[in-house]
Design a protein around this motif. Structure first.
Motif, PDB file in Angstrom:
ATOM      1  N   GLY A 249       0.810  -1.210   0.000  1.00 15.15           N
ATOM      2  CA  GLY A 249       0.000   0.000   0.000  1.00 15.15           C
ATOM      3  C   GLY A 249       0.843   1.259   0.000  1.00 15.15           C
ATOM      4  N   GLU A 250       2.186   1.103   0.109  1.00 22.37           N
ATOM      5  CA  GLU A 250       3.094   2.252   0.126  1.00 22.37           C
ATOM      6  C   GLU A 250       3.375   2.793  -1.281  1.00 22.37           C
ATOM      7  OE1 GLU A 250       4.646   3.658   2.868  1.00 22.37           O
ATOM      8  OE2 GLU A 250       3.369   2.370   4.108  1.00 22.37           O
ATOM      9  N   ILE A 251       2.960   2.066  -2.319  1.00 21.55           N
ATOM     10  CA  ILE A 251       3.299   2.495  -3.685  1.00 21.55           C
ATOM     11  C   ILE A 251       2.062   2.518  -4.578  1.00 21.55           C
ATOM     12  CG2 ILE A 251       5.591   1.465  -3.426  1.00 21.55           C
ATOM     13  CD1 ILE A 251       4.651  -0.658  -5.538  1.00 21.55           C
ATOM     14  N   ASP A 252       2.156   3.292  -5.664  1.00 22.19           N
ATOM     15  CA  ASP A 252       1.128   3.342  -6.698  1.00 22.19           C
ATOM     16  C   ASP A 252       1.642   2.733  -8.006  1.00 22.19           C
ATOM     17  OD1 ASP A 252      -0.612   5.096  -5.062  1.00 22.19           O
ATOM     18  OD2 ASP A 252       0.951   6.591  -5.459  1.00 22.19           O
ATOM     19  N   LEU A 253       2.951   2.740  -8.169  1.00 22.52           N
ATOM     20  CA  LEU A 253       3.571   2.290  -9.413  1.00 22.52           C
ATOM     21  C   LEU A 253       4.792   1.444  -9.083  1.00 22.52           C
ATOM     22  CD1 LEU A 253       4.266   4.505 -12.541  1.00 22.52           C
ATOM     23  CD2 LEU A 253       5.975   2.908 -11.718  1.00 22.52           C
ATOM     24  N   PHE A 254       4.877   0.279  -9.705  1.00 21.19           N
ATOM     25  CA  PHE A 254       5.982  -0.643  -9.465  1.00 21.19           C
ATOM     26  C   PHE A 254       6.949  -0.582 -10.640  1.00 21.19           C
ATOM     27  CE2 PHE A 254       7.702  -5.078  -9.782  1.00 21.19           C
ATOM     28  CZ  PHE A 254       8.418  -5.076  -8.592  1.00 21.19           C
ATOM     29  N   VAL A 255       8.232  -0.338 -10.341  1.00 21.71           N
ATOM     30  CA  VAL A 255       9.272  -0.276 -11.367  1.00 21.71           C
ATOM     31  C   VAL A 255      10.141  -1.517 -11.244  1.00 21.71           C
ATOM     32  CG1 VAL A 255      11.168   1.050 -12.349  1.00 21.71           C
ATOM     33  CG2 VAL A 255       9.270   2.250 -11.232  1.00 21.71           C
ATOM     34  N   GLU A 256      10.099  -2.369 -12.260  1.00 21.26           N
ATOM     35  CA  GLU A 256      10.870  -3.622 -12.232  1.00 21.26           C
ATOM     36  C   GLU A 256      12.156  -3.463 -13.016  1.00 21.26           C
ATOM     37  OE1 GLU A 256      12.803  -6.746 -13.459  1.00 21.26           O
ATOM     38  OE2 GLU A 256      11.270  -6.324 -14.982  1.00 21.26           O
ATOM     39  N   LEU A 257      13.298  -3.558 -12.309  1.00 16.44           N
ATOM     40  CA  LEU A 257      14.613  -3.416 -12.923  1.00 16.44           C
ATOM     41  C   LEU A 257      15.535  -4.559 -12.512  1.00 16.44           C
ATOM     42  CD1 LEU A 257      15.055   0.435 -12.356  1.00 16.44           C
ATOM     43  CD2 LEU A 257      14.352  -0.720 -14.459  1.00 16.44           C
ATOM     44  N   MET A 258      14.943  -5.715 -12.211  1.00 10.70           N
ATOM     45  CA  MET A 258      15.732  -6.866 -11.761  1.00 10.70           C
ATOM     46  C   MET A 258      16.265  -7.688 -12.935  1.00 10.70           C
ATOM     47  SD  MET A 258      13.392  -8.150  -8.550  1.00 10.70           S
ATOM     48  CE  MET A 258      11.867  -8.064  -9.488  1.00 10.70           C
ATOM     49  N   GLY A 259      15.497  -7.780 -14.008  1.00 14.56           N
ATOM     50  CA  GLY A 259      15.905  -8.574 -15.152  1.00 14.56           C
ATOM     51  C   GLY A 259      15.504 -10.030 -15.024  1.00 14.56           C
ATOM     52  N   GLY A 260      15.594 -10.761 -16.149  1.00 12.41           N
ATOM     53  CA  GLY A 260      15.234 -12.176 -16.171  1.00 12.41           C
ATOM     54  C   GLY A 260      13.821 -12.366 -16.688  1.00 12.41           C
ATOM     55  N   ASP A 261      13.594 -13.488 -17.396  1.00 13.57           N
ATOM     56  CA  ASP A 261      12.281 -13.711 -17.992  1.00 13.57           C
ATOM     57  C   ASP A 261      11.337 -14.504 -17.104  1.00 13.57           C
ATOM     58  OD1 ASP A 261      13.212 -16.314 -18.122  1.00 13.57           O
ATOM     59  OD2 ASP A 261      13.312 -16.421 -20.311  1.00 13.57           O
ATOM     60  N   SER A 262      11.765 -14.805 -15.884  1.00 13.32           N
ATOM     61  CA  SER A 262      10.909 -15.556 -14.969  1.00 13.32           C
ATOM     62  C   SER A 262      11.316 -15.214 -13.535  1.00 13.32           C
ATOM     63  CB  SER A 262      11.043 -17.067 -15.237  1.00 13.32           C
ATOM     64  OG  SER A 262      12.403 -17.473 -15.113  1.00 13.32           O
ATOM     65  N   GLY A 263      10.971 -16.081 -12.581  1.00 16.02           N
ATOM     66  CA  GLY A 263      11.398 -15.866 -11.194  1.00 16.02           C
ATOM     67  C   GLY A 263      10.813 -14.610 -10.581  1.00 16.02           C
ATOM     68  N   ALA A 264      11.631 -13.912  -9.803  1.00 15.13           N
ATOM     69  CA  ALA A 264      11.165 -12.754  -9.045  1.00 15.13           C
ATOM     70  C   ALA A 264      10.618 -11.656  -9.943  1.00 15.13           C
ATOM     71  CB  ALA A 264      12.307 -12.208  -8.182  1.00 15.13           C
ATOM     72  N   ALA A 265      11.227 -11.452 -11.099  1.00 20.95           N
ATOM     73  CA  ALA A 265      10.769 -10.391 -12.003  1.00 20.95           C
ATOM     74  C   ALA A 265       9.343 -10.677 -12.479  1.00 20.95           C
ATOM     75  CB  ALA A 265      11.710 -10.259 -13.187  1.00 20.95           C
ATOM     76  N   GLU A 266       9.110 -11.877 -12.976  1.00 16.32           N
ATOM     77  CA  GLU A 266       7.774 -12.213 -13.466  1.00 16.32           C
ATOM     78  C   GLU A 266       6.751 -12.213 -12.335  1.00 16.32           C
ATOM     79  OE1 GLU A 266       5.283 -15.835 -15.614  1.00 16.32           O
ATOM     80  OE2 GLU A 266       7.381 -16.143 -15.023  1.00 16.32           O
ATOM     81  N   GLU A 267       7.111 -12.823 -11.205  1.00 15.00           N
ATOM     82  CA  GLU A 267       6.173 -12.916 -10.080  1.00 15.00           C
ATOM     83  C   GLU A 267       5.768 -11.546  -9.567  1.00 15.00           C
ATOM     84  OE1 GLU A 267       8.131 -15.303  -7.177  1.00 15.00           O
ATOM     85  OE2 GLU A 267       8.353 -17.028  -8.524  1.00 15.00           O
TER      86      GLU A 267
END
Length: 441
Positions: A72-90
């Motif tokens: 609830g602390e965010i409105d927009l999630f920025v994904e910069l982890m990389g990878g086509d699965s795992g933590a990035a996809e989840e």
């Protein structure tokens, strides 16, 4: 402030740290341009204690990026982890399902799951933006998705990997071998310790798959792309290209044909007079052929912390202003199934380098096989070098000689069939080198 757009940033590597710094330094300008504040309120990374040169005080830390994505602390999630699965996809799936907007620079994730994620974003009434996933700081996604909306795109192509462009530039300018240029690229941070993803063309293929979807309104199909890297390029090829009036670039090319859509990544000889031939070093360039506007070429840095962070901020600003565009240019349900093109003539012909044994009949057999496959030759160049003569009665073949063939228009199938047969006839010493020649403006 209550109206501020609150960001959660997952991944604090070079790009993530640059993004946090940029949002802080440009906060006043962003507030004016977006008519609301933009601030980072949560972050997630592998190591909490690492010194990243940024101030994280007052920013919530999450060990689990999925928890950050649904916080609830965010409105927009920025994904910069990389990878086509795992933590990035989840985490991206979790954010979209929770009604959070998402911005990502992850071309591998989108090349594999882009259509699914676009549908998920639409179902939850949020944006999924990815400007930074293709060509770094070049605003090609926004250009194709919005600025060229009045065009029927026939072709999109470009230099989409700075590592390969740097290596080819150094080989040409300094006469250095591929391995030496690659080692320098690794030392300078332009190439990874394992450079396979870059130099064998897979990074370019992921980016091209996204451009293809944007250009032709079709589903993403990265697996349909023909991929060939630059590791086989030699100084002999670079020199021959120069003499023939070309430069060698690794291009990603997607174009509409009568039978479907063609996608390919490979080293290409491009005319020295073309705009794409003048793109050197780590720069990227993307050209789009539209029926109304003609050809548009965008050039800029394809990677790096600041360039990529700049593209991420552009996506964030769109969301902050309330600008929403379908992820892939039109609703995911309206994307057409990808239809691969049938085999056709390649308009620019081919460059072929053979190492031919210098003995009677060798070249005649090569010419005969080319004729059998209906391949017409535009030119033949033989670079003779000093060789020893075979001893009388010796079964040892003479020293092979480099021979370069330039063909007229022909099909890929014909070229490959001819070269396979030639390679089986014991008239050449090494694997044939084949490079396409593109007719570009």
């Amino acid at each position: 402030m209550a109206n501020d757009l609150r960001l959660g940033v997952a991944g604090l590597g070079t790009v993530g740290a640059s993004l946090v710094r940029l949002v802080s330094e440009k906060s006043d300008a962003l507030a004016r341009r977006c008519a609301r504040g933009v601030r980072v309120t949560g972050v997630s990374a592998r190591s909490r204690g690492r010194d990243r040169g940024i101030d994280l005080s007052g920013i919530a830390w999450f060990d689990d990026p999925v928890k950050l994505a649904t916080s609830g602390e965010i409105d927009l999630f920025v994904e910069l982890m990389g990878g086509d699965s795992g933590a990035a996809e989840e985490s991206v799936r979790a954010a979209l399902s929770s009604g959070k907007h998402v911005v990502t620079a992850n071309k591998a994730l989108l090349a594999k799951h882009g259509v699914e994620l676009a549908k998920l974003a639409e179902e939850n009434g949020v944006s999924l933006n990815f400007e930074a996933a293709v060509a770094g700081g070049i605003p090609i996604v926004k250009t194709m998705r919005e600025s060229l909306a009045g065009n029927h795109v026939n072709r999109v192509y470009g230099i989409l990997n700075g590592t390969c462009n740097y290596i080819l530039t150094r080989m040409e300018r300094e006469g250095l071998a591929f391995a030496e240029c690659l080692a320098d690229a690794q030392r300078l941070g332009y190439a990874e310790a394992d450079p396979t993803f870059d130099i064998e063309g897979f990074d370019t293929a992921h980016k091209l798959a996204l451009l293809t979807s944007l250009a032709f309104g079709c589903e993403i199909d990265a697996g349909a792309i023909y991929v060939e890297g630059i590791s086989s390029i030699t100084i002999a090829d670079i020199e021959a290209a120069d003499e023939l009036g070309y430069r060698i670039k690794l291009l990603g090319v997607a174009q509409r044909t009568e039978t479907g859509i063609e996608q390919r990544v490979h080293p290409t000889m491009v005319p020295k007079s073309s705009a794409i031939a003048r793109i050197d070093g780590v720069l990227n360039a993307v050209a789009v052929d539209g029926d109304t506007v003609g050809e548009v070429v965008l050039v800029g840095p394809g990677a790096g912390g600041n360039a990529t962070a700049s593209a991420v901020v552009a996506d964030i600003a769109d969301i902050a202003r309330g600008d929403r565009t379908p992820t892939l240019g039109k609703p995911a349900a309206e994307l057409e199934p990808y239809k691969p093109a049938g085999m056709r003539k390649h308009e620019g012909g081919y460059y072929i380098r053979l190492s031919v044994y210098d003995r009677p009949g060798a070249f005649a057999r090569i010419a005969q096989e080319m004729a059998t496959q209906n391949i017409s030759l535009e030119s033949i160049v033989q670079r003779r070098r000093a060789v020893r003569s075979d001893a009388p009665g010796s079964s040892q073949p003479a020293e092979p000689q480099p021979v370069i063939l330039i063909t007229y228009e022909t099909t890929e199938a014909a070229i490959r069939e001819a070269l396979e047969i030639i390679a089986s006839q014991n008239v050449i010493a090494d694997r044939p080198q084949m490079i396409r020649i593109e007719k570009l403006s």
